[in-house]
Design a protein around this motif. Structure first.
Motif, mmCIF file in Angstrom:
data_model
loop_
_atom_site.group_PDB
_atom_site.id
_atom_site.type_symbol
_atom_site.label_atom_id
_atom_site.label_comp_id
_atom_site.label_asym_id
_atom_site.label_seq_id
_atom_site.Cartn_x
_atom_site.Cartn_y
_atom_site.Cartn_z
ATOM 1 N N GLU A 1 -3.352 2.602 8.728
ATOM 2 C CA GLU A 1 -3.876 1.949 7.529
ATOM 3 C C GLU A 1 -3.401 2.671 6.276
ATOM 4 N N ASP B 1 2.438 -1.729 13.087
ATOM 5 C CA ASP B 1 1.208 -2.493 12.831
ATOM 6 C C ASP B 1 0.458 -1.774 11.706
ATOM 7 N N THR C 1 -2.252 -2.007 8.485
ATOM 8 C CA THR C 1 -3.267 -2.710 7.703
ATOM 9 C C THR C 1 -3.195 -2.163 6.282
ATOM 10 N N HIS D 1 -4.846 -2.062 2.893
ATOM 11 C CA HIS D 1 -6.079 -2.318 2.138
ATOM 12 C C HIS D 1 -5.769 -2.474 0.654
ATOM 13 N N THR E 1 -6.939 -9.788 5.795
ATOM 14 C CA THR E 1 -8.121 -9.059 6.222
ATOM 15 C C THR E 1 -9.136 -9.146 5.094
ATOM 16 N N ARG F 1 -2.674 -7.498 7.063
ATOM 17 C CA ARG F 1 -2.220 -6.708 8.201
ATOM 18 C C ARG F 1 -0.882 -7.279 8.652
ATOM 19 N N ARG G 1 2.132 -7.000 11.535
ATOM 20 C CA ARG G 1 2.487 -6.513 12.870
ATOM 21 C C ARG G 1 3.818 -7.080 13.273
#
Ligand code: UD1
Length: 421
Positions: free
Chosen positions: A20, A254, A256, A258, A282, A287, A289
């Motif tokens: 993340e 992958d 994420t 924010h 999200t 996100r 991938r």
């Protein structure tokens, strides 16, 4: 900027980036907001300002103009005097092109501005003719003298109808920040529509400016006699968001992200999806991938909402290891392709014809010493290094500090083998 430095990134390729990240405020917005604070005497606060070298340079520039600037973990306060100075010196301007953004506010506030010409930049010639013509339309006189743009408007500025030949971000910004204090109505036709420019417009509105049509090609500004200080939060950085999205796709990772605003990146995310990435929104971001080798993608850069030129190095890097061949066309800055020679050092198969690059993907690049020539080229090379076999060193790493806060630490937290030395 030919500053010699020993700073370099050392990358060992082959890891899938997973984890993340949080997106900081946009450099290309925060710097403009800081410059625009000059428009009102008193204390303005700008939040979510990224921790990058360019912010310090803008702070120094404003300090020299008589402001008191503080920066407490990304909360920047700027106390603007009744009578700011009017000269932006070459030693600061040469380090950062965005210094030119004090031109509009200074002419409007003080009736005079002397701003050093930014000079060479490794991505193209980057003229100032639209900025100068725009200020002249508003009734200022402007000429070049001893390496400085000298603009004067002793009688104040007057609203005008301005038509830009090209939707230049910087010119739209300088015209808008001058017109907010002009007498009467100004229209800017063929205005830039970048999210950073919309953020600046909203900042000005929160200071009391009257602006309509932000985010459209026609901006209408009705001048007011004075503006007041404000408190504003910078929008998230869409180019850093895009950089992480490409990193996830290229490394079959992958990530994420924010704080990302997907709506500012519609076209790049669409392109990544067509390369095979799985993109989901999200609660507070996106996100990205990727489970397989990316498919090649054809891209042409254009002013917003087109594909951003600042993500061109990332697209070329992705295509360098993609399955298939692609054509990538640069329509905004003529010399962005300089960094392609560095990618070729890593084994990329790329040929350049005018403003088109033809790229044939190879399965894997191979690590080598390369050099960053500007912020975005540096980021593109780091992404390429992540998918190169063995070790790549990226010299002139200070370029990355200008646009990517804590880049090495963030890459490490995603599992990359990266050191900053
Ligand atoms: C800004 C961004 C930059 C981004 C670019 C395009 C900042 C600090 N930089 O740069 O990261 O890549 O927008 O999205 O925000 N031009 C002229 N005459 C002028 C002005 C511009 O010919 O008076 C040309 C430039 O040479 C260039 C093109 O117009 O080829 C676009 O430039 P512009 O949109 O002004 O970019 P910047 O504001 O410099």
């Amino acid at each position: 900027m030919g500053m010699a430095t020993e700073d370099r990134f050392r990358v060992i390729g082959g890891t899938h980036l997973r984890g993340e990240v949080r997106i900081s405020g946009a450099k290309n917005s925060a710097l403009k907001l800081m410059a625009a604070a000059l428009l009102a005497p008193g204390l303005s606060t700008i939040r979510n300002v990224p921790d990058i070298a360019d912010v310090d340079i803008m702070g120094d520039l404003l300090t020299r103009l008589g402001c008191t600037v503080t920066n407490n973990h990304g909360v920047v306060t700027i106390d603007v005097p009744q009578r700011p100075g009017h000269r932006a010196d070459y030693d600061l301007v040469r380090k950062m092109r965005a210094s030119i953004n004090v031109l509009g506010p200074l002419v409007a506030r003080t009736g005079k501005a002397e701003v050093a010409l930014p000079g060479g930049d490794a991505i193209g010639s980057r003229g100032l003719d639209f900025h100068i013509k725009g200020l002249e339309s508003l009734g200022a006189t402007a000429h070049i003298e001893h390496g400085y743009v000298v603009a004067e408007s002793p009688q104040g500025l007057k609203g005008a109808a301005i038509d830009l030949d090209f939707p230049s971000v910087g010119a739209t910004e300088n015209i808008m920040t001058a017109a907010v204090l002009a007498q009467g109505v100004t229209t800017i036709d063929n205005a830039a529509r970048e999210p950073d420019l919309v953020d600046l417009g909203e900042f000005l509105i929160s200071m009391g400016a009257d602006i309509k049509g932000l985010g459209t090609p026609l901006i209408t500004i009705t001048g007011v006699s004075a503006l007041h200080p404000t408190d504003h939060t910078t929008i998230p950085d869409r180019i850093i968001t895009g950089t992480w999205a490409f990193a996830a796709a290229m490394t079959q990772g992958d990530i994420t992200i924010h704080g990302a605003r997907a709506q500012d990146l519609e076209l790049p995310l669409e392109k990544l999806a067509s390369a095979g990435a799985i993109i989901t929104t999200t609660e507070d971001g996106i996100r990205v991938r990727m489970d397989s080798r990316p498919q090649s993608i054809d891209v042409a850069t254009l002013p917003y909402p087109g594909f951003p030129t600042d993500l061109l190095p990332m697209v070329i890097a992705l295509n360098a290891i993609a399955d298939g061949s692609a054509i990538v066309t640069e329509n905004v800055f003529e010399s962005r392709f300089m960094f392609v020679n560095e990618l070729i050092r890593l084994g990329a198969q790329i040929s350049i014809d005018g403003h088109h690059a033809s790229i044939t993907g190879v399965k894997e690049l191979s690590g080598a010493p390369v050099e960053a020539t500007d912020i975005r080229a540096g980021a593109g090379l780091v992404l390429a290094a992540l998918v190169s076999e063995g070790e790549t060193t990226i010299d002139q790493a200070f370029h990355l500090d200008r646009g990517y806060p804590n880049f090495a630490a963030q890459l490490q937290s995603l599992g990359a083998k990266v050191t900053r030395e």
